[in-house]
Design a protein around this motif. Structure first.
Motif, PDB file in Angstrom:
ATOM      1  N   THR A 129      -5.690  -4.566 -23.496  1.00 49.42           N
ATOM      2  CA  THR A 129      -6.394  -4.532 -24.774  1.00 49.42           C
ATOM      3  C   THR A 129      -7.198  -5.811 -24.953  1.00 49.42           C
ATOM      4  OG1 THR A 129      -4.608  -3.218 -25.774  1.00 49.42           O
ATOM      5  CG2 THR A 129      -6.106  -4.379 -27.281  1.00 49.42           C
ATOM      6  N   PRO A 130      -8.478  -5.716 -25.327  1.00 54.28           N
ATOM      7  CA  PRO A 130      -9.259  -6.939 -25.553  1.00 54.28           C
ATOM      8  C   PRO A 130      -8.669  -7.753 -26.696  1.00 54.28           C
ATOM      9  CG  PRO A 130     -10.438  -5.015 -26.377  1.00 54.28           C
ATOM     10  CD  PRO A 130      -9.264  -4.501 -25.598  1.00 54.28           C
ATOM     11  N   SER A 131      -8.830  -9.056 -26.620  1.00 51.82           N
ATOM     12  CA  SER A 131      -8.147  -9.924 -27.576  1.00 51.82           C
ATOM     13  C   SER A 131      -8.650  -9.784 -29.012  1.00 51.82           C
ATOM     14  CB  SER A 131      -8.236 -11.388 -27.122  1.00 51.82           C
ATOM     15  OG  SER A 131      -7.280 -11.627 -26.112  1.00 51.82           O
ATOM     16  N   TRP A 132      -9.899  -9.383 -29.196  1.00 50.49           N
ATOM     17  CA  TRP A 132     -10.351  -9.206 -30.586  1.00 50.49           C
ATOM     18  C   TRP A 132      -9.527  -8.133 -31.282  1.00 50.49           C
ATOM     19  CZ3 TRP A 132     -11.873  -4.608 -32.613  1.00 50.49           C
ATOM     20  CH2 TRP A 132     -12.351  -3.606 -31.749  1.00 50.49           C
ATOM     21  N   LEU A 133      -9.121  -7.105 -30.523  1.00 53.28           N
ATOM     22  CA  LEU A 133      -8.328  -6.023 -31.099  1.00 53.28           C
ATOM     23  C   LEU A 133      -6.854  -6.404 -31.173  1.00 53.28           C
ATOM     24  CD1 LEU A 133      -8.229  -3.122 -32.154  1.00 53.28           C
ATOM     25  CD2 LEU A 133      -8.136  -2.318 -29.786  1.00 53.28           C
ATOM     26  N   ARG A 134      -6.343  -6.948 -30.096  1.00 54.05           N
ATOM     27  CA  ARG A 134      -4.930  -7.326 -30.017  1.00 54.05           C
ATOM     28  C   ARG A 134      -4.594  -8.443 -31.005  1.00 54.05           C
ATOM     29  NH1 ARG A 134      -2.883 -11.179 -26.529  1.00 54.05           N
ATOM     30  NH2 ARG A 134      -0.668 -11.013 -26.029  1.00 54.05           N
ATOM     31  N   GLU A 135      -5.350  -9.538 -30.953  1.00 47.16           N
ATOM     32  CA  GLU A 135      -5.071 -10.656 -31.844  1.00 47.16           C
ATOM     33  C   GLU A 135      -5.531 -10.359 -33.271  1.00 47.16           C
ATOM     34  OE1 GLU A 135      -5.444 -14.691 -30.385  1.00 47.16           O
ATOM     35  OE2 GLU A 135      -6.003 -13.927 -28.405  1.00 47.16           O
ATOM     36  N   GLY A 136      -6.568  -9.537 -33.400  1.00 43.50           N
ATOM     37  CA  GLY A 136      -7.018  -9.160 -34.738  1.00 43.50           C
ATOM     38  C   GLY A 136      -5.923  -8.470 -35.530  1.00 43.50           C
ATOM     39  N   PHE A 137      -5.133  -7.640 -34.861  1.00 46.80           N
ATOM     40  CA  PHE A 137      -3.989  -7.008 -35.530  1.00 46.80           C
ATOM     41  C   PHE A 137      -2.961  -8.056 -35.935  1.00 46.80           C
ATOM     42  CE2 PHE A 137      -5.327  -2.733 -34.394  1.00 46.80           C
ATOM     43  CZ  PHE A 137      -4.742  -1.965 -35.385  1.00 46.80           C
ATOM     44  N   ALA A 138      -2.701  -9.013 -35.045  1.00 51.22           N
ATOM     45  CA  ALA A 138      -1.694 -10.044 -35.342  1.00 51.22           C
ATOM     46  C   ALA A 138      -2.127 -10.938 -36.498  1.00 51.22           C
ATOM     47  CB  ALA A 138      -1.433 -10.877 -34.091  1.00 51.22           C
ATOM     48  N   PHE A 139      -3.445 -11.142 -36.651  1.00 54.19           N
ATOM     49  CA  PHE A 139      -3.947 -11.975 -37.745  1.00 54.19           C
ATOM     50  C   PHE A 139      -3.823 -11.304 -39.114  1.00 54.19           C
ATOM     51  CE2 PHE A 139      -6.871 -14.207 -34.553  1.00 54.19           C
ATOM     52  CZ  PHE A 139      -6.137 -15.379 -34.583  1.00 54.19           C
ATOM     53  N   GLN A 140      -3.694  -9.974 -39.152  1.00 53.10           N
ATOM     54  CA  GLN A 140      -3.701  -9.284 -40.441  1.00 53.10           C
ATOM     55  C   GLN A 140      -2.623  -9.820 -41.375  1.00 53.10           C
ATOM     56  OE1 GLN A 140      -6.241  -7.059 -41.281  1.00 53.10           O
ATOM     57  NE2 GLN A 140      -6.941  -7.850 -39.306  1.00 53.10           N
ATOM     58  N   ALA A 141      -1.437 -10.050 -40.850  1.00 52.99           N
ATOM     59  CA  ALA A 141      -0.350 -10.577 -41.678  1.00 52.99           C
ATOM     60  C   ALA A 141      -0.383 -12.096 -41.753  1.00 52.99           C
ATOM     61  CB  ALA A 141       1.000 -10.105 -41.151  1.00 52.99           C
ATOM     62  N   SER A 142      -0.642 -12.765 -40.623  1.00 58.40           N
ATOM     63  CA  SER A 142      -0.541 -14.233 -40.599  1.00 58.40           C
ATOM     64  C   SER A 142      -1.591 -14.885 -41.500  1.00 58.40           C
ATOM     65  CB  SER A 142      -0.655 -14.764 -39.164  1.00 58.40           C
ATOM     66  OG  SER A 142      -1.929 -14.519 -38.621  1.00 58.40           O
ATOM     67  N   TYR A 143      -2.776 -14.295 -41.601  1.00 57.40           N
ATOM     68  CA  TYR A 143      -3.805 -14.858 -42.478  1.00 57.40           C
ATOM     69  C   TYR A 143      -3.527 -14.543 -43.945  1.00 57.40           C
ATOM     70  CZ  TYR A 143      -7.076 -16.478 -38.865  1.00 57.40           C
ATOM     71  OH  TYR A 143      -7.682 -17.168 -37.842  1.00 57.40           O
ATOM     72  N   LYS A 144      -2.934 -13.376 -44.214  1.00 58.89           N
ATOM     73  CA  LYS A 144      -2.708 -12.981 -45.607  1.00 58.89           C
ATOM     74  C   LYS A 144      -1.540 -13.718 -46.258  1.00 58.89           C
ATOM     75  CE  LYS A 144      -4.449 -10.259 -47.835  1.00 58.89           C
ATOM     76  NZ  LYS A 144      -4.436  -8.794 -47.859  1.00 58.89           N
ATOM     77  N   ILE A 145      -0.640 -14.307 -45.454  1.00 50.27           N
ATOM     78  CA  ILE A 145       0.502 -14.996 -46.060  1.00 50.27           C
ATOM     79  C   ILE A 145       0.261 -16.501 -46.216  1.00 50.27           C
ATOM     80  CG2 ILE A 145       2.257 -13.279 -45.469  1.00 50.27           C
ATOM     81  CD1 ILE A 145       2.044 -16.475 -43.428  1.00 50.27           C
ATOM     82  N   ARG A 146      -0.915 -16.965 -45.812  1.00 55.27           N
ATOM     83  CA  ARG A 146      -1.259 -18.365 -46.061  1.00 55.27           C
ATOM     84  C   ARG A 146      -1.297 -18.624 -47.565  1.00 55.27           C
ATOM     85  NH1 ARG A 146      -4.692 -21.247 -41.967  1.00 55.27           N
ATOM     86  NH2 ARG A 146      -5.486 -22.348 -43.785  1.00 55.27           N
ATOM     87  N   GLN A 147      -0.846 -19.815 -47.983  1.00 59.27           N
ATOM     88  CA  GLN A 147      -0.896 -20.146 -49.409  1.00 59.27           C
ATOM     89  C   GLN A 147      -2.328 -20.171 -49.922  1.00 59.27           C
ATOM     90  OE1 GLN A 147       1.672 -20.265 -51.335  1.00 59.27           O
ATOM     91  NE2 GLN A 147       3.242 -20.201 -49.746  1.00 59.27           N
ATOM     92  N   SER A 195     -12.324 -11.502 -35.209  1.00 61.29           N
ATOM     93  CA  SER A 195     -11.272 -10.578 -34.775  1.00 61.29           C
ATOM     94  C   SER A 195     -10.515 -10.020 -35.982  1.00 61.29           C
ATOM     95  CB  SER A 195     -10.302 -11.299 -33.829  1.00 61.29           C
ATOM     96  OG  SER A 195     -10.966 -11.739 -32.667  1.00 61.29           O
ATOM     97  N   TYR A 196     -10.190 -10.898 -36.921  1.00 60.76           N
ATOM     98  CA  TYR A 196      -9.479 -10.455 -38.126  1.00 60.76           C
ATOM     99  C   TYR A 196     -10.294  -9.404 -38.865  1.00 60.76           C
ATOM    100  CZ  TYR A 196      -7.756 -10.399 -42.917  1.00 60.76           C
ATOM    101  OH  TYR A 196      -7.303  -9.982 -44.148  1.00 60.76           O
ATOM    102  N   TYR A 197     -11.567  -9.684 -39.097  1.00 57.14           N
ATOM    103  CA  TYR A 197     -12.378  -8.786 -39.916  1.00 57.14           C
ATOM    104  C   TYR A 197     -12.809  -7.532 -39.155  1.00 57.14           C
ATOM    105  CZ  TYR A 197     -12.679 -11.611 -44.150  1.00 57.14           C
ATOM    106  OH  TYR A 197     -12.385 -12.273 -45.327  1.00 57.14           O
ATOM    107  N   MET A 198     -12.938  -7.598 -37.842  1.00 58.02           N
ATOM    108  CA  MET A 198     -13.230  -6.376 -37.093  1.00 58.02           C
ATOM    109  C   MET A 198     -12.074  -5.390 -37.216  1.00 58.02           C
ATOM    110  SD  MET A 198     -15.233  -7.809 -33.675  1.00 58.02           S
ATOM    111  CE  MET A 198     -15.520  -6.205 -32.916  1.00 58.02           C
TER     112      MET A 198
END
Length: 259
Positions: A129-147, A195-198
């Motif tokens: 899986t290309p990293s924009w898709l793979r890491e983009g999924f992982a960023f969905q939660a990690s970016y949203k829980i930032r203060q 990646s996050y926004y894609m």
């Protein structure tokens, strides 16, 4: 798995998570557990799972990683994991206390993705899986829980819009390998936000059904090509989807994109 190291005698538990740590890493462990708790609803929605689970170990050096995990997968120099046992080691000596949660949540997102897709490394720092898709999924939660997630995501959208106007958004073929291989700091930051926004756009179109279809196909067919799988689900090639993304960045404001 060999078990706990001598320096990981403390333990926190919440939901399906366990955090093992040295007493000196108590604040990092608290930050991690709180972040995992807040990330859980997002992980459940994005990955279409009932309850995320994981055991986290805050360790000081690679010898402790080996003691805990034995044979490991390596995300980078600070994150190590064992997919079969849902275990993740974080090098606490290299992570700031207030960053431990975000890093741990992203690591869990990658572990969930890799396990569901039966992901494997096909070249150094490159997966099926290309990293924009793979890491983009992982960023969905990690970016949203930032203060500061509202300001953070808004600043990212502004960077994407600036790049779109300059014609410097990154094409999918530039985001195949692990994003950490991008040396330029500004380009790396753009790659992460893109990646996050894609993936955000992908989920907004297909709601919560993309990942279950993608992971089912990729896991069932060991030599399935990622773009072919993507096309079967969406009817778009990666380039066509990128064109949609460019248009979205051009026309949509930050608040709409963040929703």
């Amino acid at each position: 798995m060999s078990g706990l190291t001598n320096n990981s005698q403390q333990k926190f538990e919440l939901r399906g998570y366990s955090v093992f740590f040295d007493i000196n890493d108590s604040l990092s462990a608290e930050n991690l557990l709180d972040s995992l708790d807040r990330a859980t609803p997002i992980l459940k929605q994005v990955f279409e799972i009932d309850e995320p689970q994981g055991s986290f170990y805050l360790v000081k050096d690679y010898s402790e990683v080996q003691s805990v995990l034995g044979n490991t997968g390596k995300a980078n120099d600070i994150i190590f994991y064992n997919i079969l046992s849902n275990c993740i080691c974080l090098r606490s000596d290299k992570i700031k206390t207030n960053s431990c949660g975000e890093i741990g949540v992203k690591a869990l997102g990658l572990l969930i993705f890799n396990k569901a897709v039966n992901e494997r490394e096909v070249r150094i720092k490159q997966w099926r899986t290309p990293s924009w898709l793979r890491e983009g999924f992982a960023f969905q939660a990690s970016y949203k829980i930032r203060q500061d997630h509202i300001e953070w995501l808004q600043s990212g959208w502004e960077k994407l819009q600036t790049a779109q106007k300059q014609g410097s958004l990154l094409k999918p073929n530039m985001l195949i390998r692990d994003l950490s291989t991008i040396i330029d700091p500004q380009k790396l930051e753009l790659a992460k936000f893109q990646s996050y926004y894609m993936v955000k756009l992908l989920l907004s179109i297909y709601c919560d059904k993309f990942f279950s279809k993608y992971s089912t196909l990729m896991k069932a067919i060991d030599d399935m090509d990622s773009e072919n799988c993507f096309r079967q689900i969406t009817s778009f090639s990666y380039e066509k989807f990128f064109s949609m993304f460019e248009n979205w960045v051009q026309k949509v404001n930050a608040w709409t994109a963040m929703e």
